[in-house]
Design a protein around this motif. Structure first.
Motif, mmCIF file in Angstrom:
data_model
loop_
_atom_site.group_PDB
_atom_site.id
_atom_site.type_symbol
_atom_site.label_atom_id
_atom_site.label_comp_id
_atom_site.label_asym_id
_atom_site.label_seq_id
_atom_site.Cartn_x
_atom_site.Cartn_y
_atom_site.Cartn_z
ATOM 1 N N GLY A 1 46.877 31.977 41.803
ATOM 2 C CA GLY A 1 46.596 31.382 40.505
ATOM 3 C C GLY A 1 45.397 31.969 39.796
ATOM 4 O O GLY A 1 45.073 31.564 38.674
ATOM 5 N N GLY A 2 44.714 32.937 40.425
ATOM 6 C CA GLY A 2 43.553 33.562 39.814
ATOM 7 C C GLY A 2 43.934 34.647 38.827
ATOM 8 O O GLY A 2 45.107 34.876 38.533
ATOM 9 N N TYR A 3 42.923 35.357 38.336
ATOM 10 C CA TYR A 3 43.165 36.386 37.333
ATOM 11 C C TYR A 3 44.033 37.515 37.882
ATOM 12 O O TYR A 3 44.859 38.076 37.151
ATOM 13 C CB TYR A 3 41.844 36.944 36.818
ATOM 14 N N ALA A 4 43.840 37.868 39.150
ATOM 15 C CA ALA A 4 44.632 38.968 39.719
ATOM 16 C C ALA A 4 46.117 38.617 39.729
ATOM 17 O O ALA A 4 46.967 39.456 39.422
ATOM 18 C CB ALA A 4 44.152 39.294 41.130
ATOM 19 N N GLU A 5 46.438 37.374 40.065
ATOM 20 C CA GLU A 5 47.845 36.988 40.040
ATOM 21 C C GLU A 5 48.369 36.964 38.612
ATOM 22 O O GLU A 5 49.523 37.329 38.357
ATOM 23 C CB GLU A 5 48.060 35.617 40.688
ATOM 24 N N GLN A 6 47.531 36.558 37.658
ATOM 25 C CA GLN A 6 47.940 36.624 36.253
ATOM 26 C C GLN A 6 48.292 38.056 35.863
ATOM 27 O O GLN A 6 49.264 38.297 35.139
ATOM 28 C CB GLN A 6 46.829 36.094 35.351
ATOM 29 N N ALA A 7 47.489 39.010 36.340
ATOM 30 C CA ALA A 7 47.769 40.420 36.044
ATOM 31 C C ALA A 7 49.095 40.852 36.651
ATOM 32 O O ALA A 7 49.863 41.594 36.034
ATOM 33 C CB ALA A 7 46.626 41.294 36.566
ATOM 34 N N VAL A 8 49.388 40.391 37.870
ATOM 35 C CA VAL A 8 50.661 40.715 38.522
ATOM 36 C C VAL A 8 51.821 40.202 37.687
ATOM 37 O O VAL A 8 52.793 40.928 37.406
ATOM 38 C CB VAL A 8 50.708 40.101 39.938
#
Length: 298
Positions: A113-120
């Motif tokens: 749920g963090g920014y890295a997953e948003q990027a994915v």
């Protein structure tokens, strides 16, 4: 004060609304049929790829192809939907179709749920299988060992610049950059002021030219006066535009070296870029081409 009851639509208004809703229902049915037709084509593409070269694993995700499709979607869009909104819709259509060909697994440094997953999710769509890792190194290791197809890891922070730990990983792991993701964050939503805004997609495949590309390299040069001037001159002579330049000093065997991380416009198959890389690779300097990849579309 009692709530006012809205006026009921007139008979003519009700007739017009019913006609418009019927039209929307008919369009929805057409969209559903066409999306399923597209999905069937994607399945046929997968079958052809598997027959084409049975000795090697088929490559289903083509970053340059997806970038070209999304650019065309935006170029031909006539509204009223904004270009980016239309492209995001097609991003999801391609995501579900690709999942029929080959479900992709993508590692990223957690938390979920963090920014890295948003990027994915922004880059691959909602149909990808995300795998949260403890840190960026574990994400790259998952790809290198074949547990995941790709990794998405931060490279730039809006407030802290280059993520130096990622730079160290680039030196140690032999993975290629396959794409980039840009997150546009609202400062009001980022209380820590330390959110990463640019991410890189890393994998094992070579990415063909898409027409609007970047190339990233690491260049290690023995530290001496004028070294930056010489490096920049090689780009200037070929009229190649830099989009990012970071440098730091590293020590090796008692000597000091300038380590440059450079992003620039163009693909390594472009003649000026080929000539540039040939020059930079000559002599005692150490060059590592991290990859050529499409510039972020969304």
């Amino acid at each position: 004060m009692a709530d006012q009851i809205p006026d009921a639509p007139s008979a003519s208004d009700e007739t017009e609304l019913r006609a418009l809703r019927d039209q929307i229902d008919a369009i929805d049915q057409q969209l559903q049929t066409l999306i399923n037709q597209r999905a069937s084509c994607a399945q046929q593409v997968a079958e052809v790829k598997q027959r084409f070269n049975q000795a090697l694993p088929a490559v289903f995700y083509r970053p340059e192809r997806e970038a070209q499709v999304l650019r065309r979607v935006m170029e031909r869009n006539t509204g009223p939907l904004p270009d980016q909104a239309m492209a995001r819709l097609f991003r999801e259509v391609m995501s579900v179709c690709l999942a029929l060909e080959q479900p992709l697994s993508v590692a990223y440094p957690g938390p979920e749920g963090g920014y890295a997953e948003q990027a994915v999710r922004k880059h691959f769509g909602l149909s990808v299988r995300g795998a949260a890792m403890t840190d960026a190194e574990q994400a790259l290791k998952a790809v290198e060992q074949g547990h995941c197809h790709y990794a998405v890891t931060p490279i730039e922070s809006a407030h802290e610049g280059l993520v130096s730990h990622t730079l160290d990983l680039f030196r140690r792991y032999d993975l290629r950059i396959c794409g980039e993701v840009e997150l546009l964050l609202d400062p009001a939503d980022d209380k820590t002021l330390a959110a990463d805004t640019r991410y890189l997609v890393l994998g094992k495949q070579y990415v063909e030219p898409s027409g609007h590309d970047k190339t990233s390299i690491l260049l290690s040069v023995k530290d001496q006066p004028g070294v930056l001037h010489d490096v920049l001159g090689a780009f200037r002579q070929r009229d190649i535009s830099l989009t990012r330049l970071e440098s730091r000093t590293v020590h090796q065997g008692g000597d000091a070296y300038s380590l440059f991380y450079i992003d620039f416009e163009g693909h390594q198959e472009d003649a000026p870029v080929m000539d540039l890389l040939s020059e930079l690779d000559r002599g005692p300097d150490t060059l590592k081409v991290l990859g050529s990849y499409p510039r972020a579309v969304l």
